[in-house]
Design a protein around this motif. Sequence first.
Motif, PDB file in Angstrom:
ATOM      1  N   SER A   1      70.740  56.367  63.440  1.00 57.86           N
ATOM      2  CA  SER A   1      69.389  56.269  62.926  1.00 57.86           C
ATOM      3  C   SER A   1      69.042  54.821  62.608  1.00 57.86           C
ATOM      4  O   SER A   1      69.859  53.912  62.785  1.00 57.86           O
ATOM      5  CB  SER A   1      69.242  57.127  61.655  1.00 57.86           C
ATOM      6  OG  SER A   1      70.017  56.569  60.606  1.00 57.86           O
TER       7      SER A   1
ATOM      8  N   ALA B   1      66.415  52.554  59.576  1.00 56.39           N
ATOM      9  CA  ALA B   1      65.463  52.594  58.484  1.00 56.39           C
ATOM     10  C   ALA B   1      64.045  52.360  59.008  1.00 56.39           C
ATOM     11  O   ALA B   1      63.852  51.727  60.053  1.00 56.39           O
ATOM     12  CB  ALA B   1      65.818  51.532  57.439  1.00 56.39           C
TER      13      ALA B   1
ATOM     14  N   CYS C   1      63.302  59.484  61.911  1.00 58.18           N
ATOM     15  CA  CYS C   1      64.622  59.526  61.271  1.00 58.18           C
ATOM     16  C   CYS C   1      64.485  60.018  59.836  1.00 58.18           C
ATOM     17  O   CYS C   1      65.290  60.826  59.365  1.00 58.18           O
ATOM     18  CB  CYS C   1      65.274  58.149  61.293  1.00 58.18           C
ATOM     19  SG  CYS C   1      65.739  57.562  62.935  1.00 58.18           S
ATOM     20  N   ALA C   2      63.461  59.512  59.137  1.00 60.54           N
ATOM     21  CA  ALA C   2      63.224  59.947  57.761  1.00 60.54           C
ATOM     22  C   ALA C   2      62.962  61.453  57.720  1.00 60.54           C
ATOM     23  O   ALA C   2      63.514  62.173  56.875  1.00 60.54           O
ATOM     24  CB  ALA C   2      62.050  59.173  57.169  1.00 60.54           C
TER      25      ALA C   2
ATOM     26  N   ILE D   1      66.261  63.404  58.258  1.00 62.60           N
ATOM     27  CA  ILE D   1      67.151  63.365  57.097  1.00 62.60           C
ATOM     28  C   ILE D   1      66.616  64.246  55.979  1.00 62.60           C
ATOM     29  O   ILE D   1      67.362  65.009  55.348  1.00 62.60           O
ATOM     30  CB  ILE D   1      67.329  61.909  56.622  1.00 62.60           C
ATOM     31  CG1 ILE D   1      68.169  61.132  57.639  1.00 62.60           C
ATOM     32  CG2 ILE D   1      67.986  61.860  55.245  1.00 62.60           C
ATOM     33  CD1 ILE D   1      68.239  59.642  57.381  1.00 62.60           C
TER      34      ILE D   1
ATOM     35  N   GLU E   1      63.577  46.422  58.059  1.00 59.52           N
ATOM     36  CA  GLU E   1      64.493  47.440  58.577  1.00 59.52           C
ATOM     37  C   GLU E   1      65.927  46.927  58.573  1.00 59.52           C
ATOM     38  O   GLU E   1      66.845  47.654  58.175  1.00 59.52           O
ATOM     39  CB  GLU E   1      64.115  47.844  59.999  1.00 59.52           C
ATOM     40  CG  GLU E   1      65.039  48.916  60.570  1.00 59.52           C
ATOM     41  CD  GLU E   1      65.073  48.975  62.082  1.00 59.52           C
ATOM     42  OE1 GLU E   1      66.179  49.125  62.650  1.00 59.52           O
ATOM     43  OE2 GLU E   1      63.998  48.864  62.705  1.00 59.52           O
TER      44      GLU E   1
ATOM     45  N   GLN F   1      72.032  50.605  53.486  1.00 56.01           N
ATOM     46  CA  GLN F   1      72.577  51.935  53.746  1.00 56.01           C
ATOM     47  C   GLN F   1      74.030  51.858  54.188  1.00 56.01           C
ATOM     48  O   GLN F   1      74.871  52.660  53.755  1.00 56.01           O
ATOM     49  CB  GLN F   1      71.744  52.638  54.819  1.00 56.01           C
ATOM     50  CG  GLN F   1      70.349  53.022  54.379  1.00 56.01           C
ATOM     51  CD  GLN F   1      69.615  53.834  55.427  1.00 56.01           C
ATOM     52  OE1 GLN F   1      70.222  54.514  56.245  1.00 56.01           O
ATOM     53  NE2 GLN F   1      68.288  53.777  55.414  1.00 56.01           N
TER      54      GLN F   1
ATOM     55  N   TYR G   1      68.874  59.635  51.241  1.00 58.21           N
ATOM     56  CA  TYR G   1      67.749  60.576  51.182  1.00 58.21           C
ATOM     57  C   TYR G   1      66.597  59.979  50.379  1.00 58.21           C
ATOM     58  O   TYR G   1      65.428  60.022  50.795  1.00 58.21           O
ATOM     59  CB  TYR G   1      68.206  61.891  50.557  1.00 58.21           C
ATOM     60  CG  TYR G   1      67.081  62.845  50.222  1.00 58.21           C
ATOM     61  CD1 TYR G   1      66.570  63.703  51.181  1.00 58.21           C
ATOM     62  CD2 TYR G   1      66.526  62.866  48.937  1.00 58.21           C
ATOM     63  CE1 TYR G   1      65.525  64.572  50.885  1.00 58.21           C
ATOM     64  CE2 TYR G   1      65.483  63.729  48.635  1.00 58.21           C
ATOM     65  CZ  TYR G   1      64.994  64.575  49.611  1.00 58.21           C
ATOM     66  OH  TYR G   1      63.955  65.428  49.307  1.00 58.21           O
TER      67      TYR G   1
ATOM     68  N   GLU H   1      64.677  57.277  52.199  1.00 59.34           N
ATOM     69  CA  GLU H   1      63.794  57.780  53.246  1.00 59.34           C
ATOM     70  C   GLU H   1      62.522  58.411  52.681  1.00 59.34           C
ATOM     71  O   GLU H   1      61.567  58.645  53.430  1.00 59.34           O
ATOM     72  CB  GLU H   1      64.538  58.794  54.121  1.00 59.34           C
ATOM     73  CG  GLU H   1      65.758  58.228  54.839  1.00 59.34           C
ATOM     74  CD  GLU H   1      65.419  57.124  55.837  1.00 59.34           C
ATOM     75  OE1 GLU H   1      64.222  56.875  56.091  1.00 59.34           O
ATOM     76  OE2 GLU H   1      66.357  56.505  56.354  1.00 59.34           O
ATOM     77  N   THR H   2      62.493  58.688  51.388  1.00 63.56           N
ATOM     78  CA  THR H   2      61.282  59.232  50.782  1.00 63.56           C
ATOM     79  C   THR H   2      60.327  58.140  50.306  1.00 63.56           C
ATOM     80  O   THR H   2      59.183  58.439  49.938  1.00 63.56           O
ATOM     81  CB  THR H   2      61.632  60.132  49.579  1.00 63.56           C
ATOM     82  OG1 THR H   2      62.261  59.339  48.557  1.00 63.56           O
ATOM     83  CG2 THR H   2      62.552  61.270  49.995  1.00 63.56           C
TER      84      THR H   2
ATOM     85  N   ARG I   1      57.123  53.468  53.409  1.00 64.97           N
ATOM     86  CA  ARG I   1      57.727  52.527  54.360  1.00 64.97           C
ATOM     87  C   ARG I   1      57.196  51.108  54.187  1.00 64.97           C
ATOM     88  O   ARG I   1      57.888  50.143  54.503  1.00 64.97           O
ATOM     89  CB  ARG I   1      57.498  53.003  55.794  1.00 64.97           C
ATOM     90  CG  ARG I   1      58.302  54.231  56.155  1.00 64.97           C
ATOM     91  CD  ARG I   1      58.182  54.570  57.626  1.00 64.97           C
ATOM     92  NE  ARG I   1      56.827  55.020  57.953  1.00 64.97           N
ATOM     93  CZ  ARG I   1      56.110  54.576  58.974  1.00 64.97           C
ATOM     94  NH1 ARG I   1      56.600  53.648  59.767  1.00 64.97           N
ATOM     95  NH2 ARG I   1      54.908  55.053  59.218  1.00 64.97           N
TER      96      ARG I   1
ATOM     97  N   TRP J   1      63.816  49.552  46.995  1.00 61.76           N
ATOM     98  CA  TRP J   1      65.014  50.338  47.263  1.00 61.76           C
ATOM     99  C   TRP J   1      65.892  50.516  46.030  1.00 61.76           C
ATOM    100  O   TRP J   1      66.596  51.524  45.896  1.00 61.76           O
ATOM    101  CB  TRP J   1      65.819  49.727  48.401  1.00 61.76           C
ATOM    102  CG  TRP J   1      66.481  48.417  48.086  1.00 61.76           C
ATOM    103  CD1 TRP J   1      65.980  47.170  48.292  1.00 61.76           C
ATOM    104  CD2 TRP J   1      67.782  48.229  47.515  1.00 61.76           C
ATOM    105  NE1 TRP J   1      66.871  46.208  47.885  1.00 61.76           N
ATOM    106  CE2 TRP J   1      67.991  46.831  47.410  1.00 61.76           C
ATOM    107  CE3 TRP J   1      68.788  49.087  47.086  1.00 61.76           C
ATOM    108  CZ2 TRP J   1      69.160  46.279  46.883  1.00 61.76           C
ATOM    109  CZ3 TRP J   1      69.953  48.554  46.565  1.00 61.76           C
ATOM    110  CH2 TRP J   1      70.134  47.163  46.473  1.00 61.76           C
TER     111      TRP J   1
END
Length: 310
Positions: free
Chosen positions: A116, A118, A123-124, A127, A168, A175, A193, A196-197, A200, A207
């Motif tokens: 995957s 970011a 991908c988000a 997941i 990214e 990650q 997880y 990914e919520t 973006r 993060w």
Amino acid sequence: MATVGFLALPSWDSELVSPLQGRQQQQRRGPRAETWQETLRRISGDSLPYHSRIYKISKYQLDCARRLLSVLNWLPVYIRTMEKLAPARCAFLLILALVVLPSVQGVEKVKVELYSEALCPYCADFIINYLNPFFNNGLIDIVELRIIPYGNARVLDGSLICQHGPDECELNIIQTCAIRLWPKVTDWFPFIYCLETLDRRTAAKNWKSCVHPSRLDLEPLIECSATPLGAKLEMEFAAETDRLQPPHKYVPWVLVNGEPLMDNYEDVASYVCKAYQGNKPAVCSRLEHETIKTQPAGLCVREYVSQASY
């Protein structure tokens, strides 16, 4: 090509003690948990034994080895007993042992690998909506899950170039550090997880908000991701991704027991249930009656093929 170096870390000892004092203190305290500084050193390769770097033994394999040793412990007694029995009975017991011994090793888990990146919305979605339910419906108990956050990036003159820009690349490295610092899937998956919520547009700035809810430590994540160690670990995932056969064409790129699901990646749960040979979770009964999808919601397509060196 840029050189990726190793991370030089300070000592974690608060005071100097003699070797004898150190052993005596260790005996009183019992086994000492590995500090995050030691973890960083281990994954950077500075103090990891050569044989440990080559042979990565999973918890499942270790459990199988222990069970096999328990069988071997009573094998001499079994042989001595056979010598005293009639040939027919010996043959029966031997057949019984051959049947029982393989069952001692248990049922192998299904390997699920997600390649995957970011900031890829698909991908988000995978997941959040397809992997996260594994932790609630029992599938995680029969799955060995890996996530390789590199995706459609490339290496050019020793530098990472990512499909969605520098943000990214930064999030991929973060990650990767989480996965390597906390090898248990139940530790690092909640963090990924949460990432990914995030929105973006601001995920690279926000993060850190995912660290505390995931019960991870911020300091080792920063120490890894903001130093050459993070880039080194990401280069390892880059090399692994580029070795894929067949090569990945897009992300999310999902493999079950080494076989790519291609456009059927959203049916990963059904493929897991079909591949598992043991007692299956209840969710598998329901999935048997569902129709497999043929078109995914979307893909982040690989836009280039590069000759990379690591």
